[in-house]
Motif scaffolding. Structure first.
Motif, PDB file in Angstrom:
ATOM      1  N   TRP A 249     -10.455   3.924  -5.206  1.00  0.00           N
ATOM      2  CA  TRP A 249     -11.664   6.316  -5.348  1.00  0.00           C
ATOM      3  C   TRP A 249     -13.199   5.596  -5.546  1.00  0.00           C
ATOM      4  O   TRP A 249     -13.864   5.925  -4.515  1.00  0.00           O
ATOM      5  CB  TRP A 249     -11.432   5.801  -6.404  1.00  0.00           C
ATOM      6  CG  TRP A 249      -9.823   6.842  -6.272  1.00  0.00           C
ATOM      7  CD1 TRP A 249      -8.623   6.061  -7.496  1.00  0.00           C
ATOM      8  CD2 TRP A 249      -9.027   7.565  -5.843  1.00  0.00           C
ATOM      9  NE1 TRP A 249      -8.104   6.465  -7.262  1.00  0.00           N
ATOM     10  CE2 TRP A 249      -7.778   7.855  -6.481  1.00  0.00           C
ATOM     11  CE3 TRP A 249      -9.498   8.680  -4.816  1.00  0.00           C
ATOM     12  CZ2 TRP A 249      -6.250   8.597  -6.463  1.00  0.00           C
ATOM     13  CZ3 TRP A 249      -8.411   9.250  -4.488  1.00  0.00           C
ATOM     14  CH2 TRP A 249      -6.660   9.283  -4.965  1.00  0.00           C
TER      15      TRP A 249
ATOM     16  N   GLU B 191       2.222   2.111  -3.080  1.00  0.00           N
ATOM     17  CA  GLU B 191       1.413   2.723  -4.524  1.00  0.00           C
ATOM     18  C   GLU B 191       1.328   3.551  -3.884  1.00  0.00           C
ATOM     19  O   GLU B 191       0.925   4.619  -5.176  1.00  0.00           O
ATOM     20  CB  GLU B 191       0.206   1.705  -4.358  1.00  0.00           C
ATOM     21  CG  GLU B 191       0.280  -0.019  -5.047  1.00  0.00           C
ATOM     22  CD  GLU B 191      -1.488  -0.498  -4.479  1.00  0.00           C
ATOM     23  OE1 GLU B 191      -1.731  -2.154  -5.156  1.00  0.00           O
ATOM     24  OE2 GLU B 191      -2.214   0.122  -4.269  1.00  0.00           O
ATOM     25  N   ILE B 192       0.972   4.010  -3.018  1.00  0.00           N
ATOM     26  CA  ILE B 192       0.964   5.821  -2.180  1.00  0.00           C
ATOM     27  C   ILE B 192       2.356   6.151  -3.034  1.00  0.00           C
ATOM     28  O   ILE B 192       1.845   7.558  -3.420  1.00  0.00           O
ATOM     29  CB  ILE B 192       0.708   5.807  -1.115  1.00  0.00           C
ATOM     30  CG1 ILE B 192      -0.365   5.197  -0.416  1.00  0.00           C
ATOM     31  CG2 ILE B 192       0.564   6.814  -1.139  1.00  0.00           C
ATOM     32  CD1 ILE B 192      -0.837   5.341   0.932  1.00  0.00           C
ATOM     33  N   ARG B 193       3.571   5.922  -2.319  1.00  0.00           N
ATOM     34  CA  ARG B 193       4.631   6.623  -3.132  1.00  0.00           C
ATOM     35  C   ARG B 193       4.652   6.609  -4.756  1.00  0.00           C
ATOM     36  O   ARG B 193       4.800   7.531  -5.498  1.00  0.00           O
ATOM     37  CB  ARG B 193       5.462   5.640  -3.017  1.00  0.00           C
ATOM     38  CG  ARG B 193       5.853   6.153  -1.873  1.00  0.00           C
ATOM     39  CD  ARG B 193       6.993   5.346  -1.415  1.00  0.00           C
ATOM     40  NE  ARG B 193       7.892   5.150   0.432  1.00  0.00           N
ATOM     41  CZ  ARG B 193       8.487   3.943   0.532  1.00  0.00           C
ATOM     42  NH1 ARG B 193       9.238   3.565   0.006  1.00  0.00           N
ATOM     43  NH2 ARG B 193       9.117   4.712   2.271  1.00  0.00           N
TER      44      ARG B 193
ATOM     45  N   LYS C 251       2.264   6.793  -6.685  1.00  0.00           N
ATOM     46  CA  LYS C 251       0.797   7.605  -6.883  1.00  0.00           C
ATOM     47  C   LYS C 251      -0.050   6.406  -7.634  1.00  0.00           C
ATOM     48  O   LYS C 251      -1.410   6.944  -8.946  1.00  0.00           O
ATOM     49  CB  LYS C 251       0.716   8.497  -7.634  1.00  0.00           C
ATOM     50  CG  LYS C 251       2.156   9.658  -7.121  1.00  0.00           C
ATOM     51  CD  LYS C 251       1.589  11.283  -7.512  1.00  0.00           C
ATOM     52  CE  LYS C 251       2.941  12.157  -5.959  1.00  0.00           C
ATOM     53  NZ  LYS C 251       3.033  13.367  -6.963  1.00  0.00           N
TER      54      LYS C 251
ATOM     55  N   LEU D 109      -3.385  -1.313  -2.011  1.00  0.00           N
ATOM     56  CA  LEU D 109      -3.936   0.207  -1.180  1.00  0.00           C
ATOM     57  C   LEU D 109      -5.353  -0.696  -0.882  1.00  0.00           C
ATOM     58  O   LEU D 109      -6.083  -0.123   0.670  1.00  0.00           O
ATOM     59  CB  LEU D 109      -3.424   1.575  -1.251  1.00  0.00           C
ATOM     60  CG  LEU D 109      -3.654   2.313  -1.586  1.00  0.00           C
ATOM     61  CD1 LEU D 109      -3.330   3.018   0.293  1.00  0.00           C
ATOM     62  CD2 LEU D 109      -3.935   3.519  -2.149  1.00  0.00           C
TER      63      LEU D 109
ATOM     64  N   LEU E  95      -6.208  -0.585   3.517  1.00  0.00           N
ATOM     65  CA  LEU E  95      -7.259   0.241   3.590  1.00  0.00           C
ATOM     66  C   LEU E  95      -7.512  -0.442   4.549  1.00  0.00           C
ATOM     67  O   LEU E  95      -8.283   0.234   6.024  1.00  0.00           O
ATOM     68  CB  LEU E  95      -8.001   0.741   3.021  1.00  0.00           C
ATOM     69  CG  LEU E  95      -9.289   1.822   3.309  1.00  0.00           C
ATOM     70  CD1 LEU E  95      -8.550   2.849   3.907  1.00  0.00           C
ATOM     71  CD2 LEU E  95      -9.690   2.406   1.994  1.00  0.00           C
TER      72      LEU E  95
ATOM     73  N   ALA F  70       0.918  -1.368   0.428  1.00  0.00           N
ATOM     74  CA  ALA F  70       0.326  -0.214   0.565  1.00  0.00           C
ATOM     75  C   ALA F  70       0.578   1.524   0.293  1.00  0.00           C
ATOM     76  O   ALA F  70       0.886   2.550  -0.770  1.00  0.00           O
ATOM     77  CB  ALA F  70      -1.058  -0.015   0.849  1.00  0.00           C
ATOM     78  N   VAL F  71       1.945   1.584   0.834  1.00  0.00           N
ATOM     79  CA  VAL F  71       2.884   2.276   0.884  1.00  0.00           C
ATOM     80  C   VAL F  71       3.286   2.982  -0.497  1.00  0.00           C
ATOM     81  O   VAL F  71       3.202   4.015  -1.288  1.00  0.00           O
ATOM     82  CB  VAL F  71       4.046   1.600   2.038  1.00  0.00           C
ATOM     83  CG1 VAL F  71       4.816   3.203   1.724  1.00  0.00           C
ATOM     84  CG2 VAL F  71       3.238   2.087   3.338  1.00  0.00           C
TER      85      VAL F  71
ATOM     86  N   PRO G 230      -2.744   3.998  -6.967  1.00  0.00           N
ATOM     87  CA  PRO G 230      -3.939   3.207  -5.610  1.00  0.00           C
ATOM     88  C   PRO G 230      -4.384   1.821  -7.170  1.00  0.00           C
ATOM     89  O   PRO G 230      -4.587   1.891  -7.859  1.00  0.00           O
ATOM     90  CB  PRO G 230      -4.757   4.549  -5.397  1.00  0.00           C
ATOM     91  CG  PRO G 230      -4.755   4.982  -6.769  1.00  0.00           C
ATOM     92  CD  PRO G 230      -3.399   5.241  -7.308  1.00  0.00           C
TER      93      PRO G 230
END
Length: 730
Positions: A338, A141-143, A145, A151, A155, A138-139, A147
């Protein structure tokens, strides 16, 4: 053209090797006289270049979480397997002692005491240890950008973990005790990733078999004394070393022949069953076999630089390829993230706006937890795992998942003729005898003279006599002569078998019947008793019996079959007519086969190319799907998305059937998995609250589990598909 590898190659008796030291040279005319079927031109140089025809970028797993860059598939299989079983052991008591789960099933649990801490403590351990791969992903994917699945999972388990602790400590309502859901979520996702890693690693057995081609030991010349040798492992060899390869031994490293001459079995590299003459100055490749005499070879490449290592690397890279359906699942997970986040925010705003903050908190957390798609995590891995297993059992190595998926859209299959539709090895197709002689007697005498030879033409003659049950007398005084043929004494008579060089030497003339054979590209050998011609034999590349079935089965599925060959038009037309193929490209040079594929594609056709050798590599790469048949060559494997371990052309039909079935299951599973989220999230958010219905967390969890079970059972239906060649009928 190239020929699939045979299981018996390299397994010769010392006697056979001794005979081979004499007999191959005598068949020089056999190899080249009127033999149009075998196109060897493309073997020159043995191109081991890399494959640029497919994108074998690392499979990014879910949403950018790289499963493949840290120790390979095997390491990840072990990691996820170990994590799954350990977390499963933790999950059982976590779920069993969860208050919400007990309430759901209606069994009592103490309201206080140590029992109430079992789920929180074990759930925390599961979150920290079992959830780590997903939180790390998840981290990432956040880095990046981007998702996606990781993630979404991260979540859900984080929200469930925090909410469950708050509920356990009495900070929020007891309804938010999600320990059981957290445990099930982690276990199911670990199972999905374990299955995916295992499916990617299954084809590794092909790499093991390739590695087994190298000998365990090498005989290296030590010092300046050419007679002094030492035994070392191939890993100890260095560039410039000189090694000795004995008759029947395997070449330990790529190199150049510096002394000796031998016929080398290069089927592993070229696919050609007939041994190839190698002498001083010629290149030889690691894993090939010196069939008849010793060679001294100067090592030019070792370890990762050898052609064999290149094969392993190419297959390994191809296994890491991501499929279109997997990428679709990753994209779906990104959209769902999303969707879930938006639904959660909207839920919190709406319920807070109407003055019910407690419901806002409960419903928002419920939305975020149940939005995590258990089923989506299993949808593709299960189908890929089962289809890969089914393919492997049918002798199909899927090196590029995208190729397997594309196969269902193919409307034209372009077969190379030699070694694919045909066996790529000579078979006796005609016998002629002069007046007063019996054809069977001529064949028996020829077989007797050839009995001590291991040459492919000799083997074909002996096999034909054996198949007819002829009495082949024992010969003596076997001899072979360069440019003429072989001879032996049979029952006191000097029997010779050879091509035009033999006739010229004896002042004899070919039989009239041989003119038609020659016009059809047959290999013609004459049999002489002394200086008298007593008969002739015609040999040709034998059509595979199963090729007829394959062509008919493809036509039944609406797929056009086209044949390409370097042979003359008359030879190609004869084979095509035998197989029921109506479109033929004949006289095509190896380098022009890719142009043939492009010409078909220019007609708007989706083309699958089936070939087995270096000559076919450009065409395999150009085609929408490349299929290397009969294990093929290193370059063929690099250019092909699917490798057919067997030489049975019916396997092509099996690949099409498997492609259609597996893609259908992937689509069904994606709809089931995504459909659950599209329906359950609005219900959990309270979209039907105005009419008095808000879906309880327990119901959402049950629907989630039901969706997972449906996806799993649907994928299992793939096991019922029969991919055996025998089930294919014309």
């Amino acid at each position: 053209m190239d020929q699939p590898r045979r299981e018996h190659q390299g397994l010769q008796t010392p006697d056979q090797r001794d005979h081979d030291a004499h007999d191959h040279s005598g068949h020089a005319e056999h190899d080249h006289h009127q033999h149009a079927e075998h196109d060897h031109s493309g073997h020159a140089g043995h191109d081991h270049s890399g494959h640029a025809g497919h994108d074998h970028s690392g499979h990014a797993g879910h949403g950018g979480h790289d499963h493949h860059g840290h120790g390979g598939h095997a390491g990840h299989v072990a990691m996820f397997r170990r994590l799954f079983w350990v977390m499963l052991a933790f999950a059982v008591p976590t779920v069993a002692f969860s208050g919400m789960f007990a309430m759901l099933l209606g069994y009592p649990l103490p309201d206080s005491g140590p029992v109430t801490w079992i789920s929180p403590v074990l759930g925390t351990v599961m979150f920290v240890i079992g959830g780590r791969p997903f939180l790390t992903g998840a981290v990432d994917e956040i880095r990046a950008k981007q998702p996606g699945m990781m993630l979404l999972i991260g979540l859900a388990i984080t929200v469930a973990f925090v909410a469950s602790w708050l509920a356990t400590l009495g900070v929020v309502a007891h309804d938010l005790d999600f320990w059981w859901e957290l445990a099930l979520l982690i276990v199911i996702m670990l199972l999905g990733h374990w299955i995916e890693m295992r499916s990617l690693a299954q084809a590794g057995s092909a790499l093991d078999s390739l590695a087994a081609l190298l000998p365990d030991e090498a005989e290296r010349v030590s010092g300046s004394d050419p007679a002094a040798t030492e035994t070392v492992t191939p890993a100890d060899l260095r560039v410039g070393d000189v090694v000795i390869v004995r008759p029947g031994g395997r070449v330990p490293a790529d190199g150049e022949v510096v002394d000796g001459a031998a016929d080398v079995d290069e089927s592993m590299i070229t696919g050609e069953s007939a041994p190839v003459a190698r002498t001083v100055g010629d290149r030889v490749v690691a894993g090939t076999v010196s069939t008849d005499s010793a060679l001294r070879i100067r090592v030019t490449a070792t370890g990762d630089d050898t052609a064999l290592a290149g094969i392993q690397r190419l297959v390994s890279d191809a296994q890491a390829s991501s499929s279109r359906a997997q990428r679709l699942a990753d994209r779906a997970a990104g959209w769902l993230f999303w969707y879930a986040l938006g639904a959660g925010i909207l839920t919190a705003i709406v319920w807070s706006a109407i003055g019910r903050p407690d419901d806002a908190l409960i419903n928002t957390i419920t939305v975020l937890v149940i939005a995590c798609p258990h089923a989506l995590g299993l949808a593709i891995p299960l189908v890929v795992s089962i289809s890969t297993e089914r393919a492997a059992r049918a002798g199909v190595l899927v090196t590029d998942r995208l190729a397997l998926e594309t196969m269902r859209t193919v409307d034209t299959v372009l077969f190379d003729k030699t070694g694919t539709l045909t066996k790529g090895e000579p078979a006796l197709v005609g016998v002629a005898a002069v007046a007063g002689r019996d054809e069977d007697a001529v064949l028996a005498l020829a077989a007797s003279a050839e009995a001590d030879s291991e040459h492919p033409l000799a083997v074909a003659i002996v096999a034909a006599a054996s198949a007819k049950g002829l009495d082949v007398p024992r010969a003596s005084g076997f001899r072979s002569t360069v440019g003429t043929g072989v001879g032996a004494t049979v029952d006191g008579r000097a029997i010779s078998v050879g091509g035009p060089g033999l006739l010229a030497e004896r002042g004899a003339h070919p039989l009239p019947a041989t003119e038609e054979w020659a016009s059809h590209g047959r290999t013609v050998l004459h049999v002489l008793d002394g200086d008298e011609v007593i008969g002739a034999l015609a040999l040709a590349d034998e059509v595979r019996p199963e090729s007829r079935t394959a062509v008919a089965a493809l036509a039944k599925r609406g797929v056009e079959v086209v044949m390409v060959t370097g042979d003359a038009q008359t030879v190609a037309d004869a084979v095509a007519a035998d197989l029921g193929i109506t479109r033929v490209f004949a006289g095509v040079r190896p380098e022009d086969k890719a142009s043939t594929v492009r010409a078909l594609q220019a007609e708007g056709k989706k083309v699958a190319m089936v070939g087995d050798g270096v000559n076919d590599a450009p065409a395999l790469a150009q085609a929408d799907v490349g299929l290397a048949i009969g294990a093929g060559t290193d370059v063929a494997i690099a250019s092909a998305g699917v490798v057919l371990a067997s030489s049975d052309p019916r396997s092509v039909v099996s690949v099409i059937d498997l492609s259609s079935a597996s893609y259908r299951k992937m689509q069904q599973n994606l709809w089931w998995a995504a459909g659950y989220n599209l329906i359950s999230v609005p219900l959990a958010a309270g979209v039907l609250a105005p009419i008095g219905f808000v879906m309880p967390m327990a119901v959402g969890a049950l629907l989630m589990s039901a969706s997972t079970v449906i996806v799993a059972l649907n994928a299992q239906l793939l096991r019922r598909i029969d991919l055996s060649p025998e089930r294919i009928s014309a």
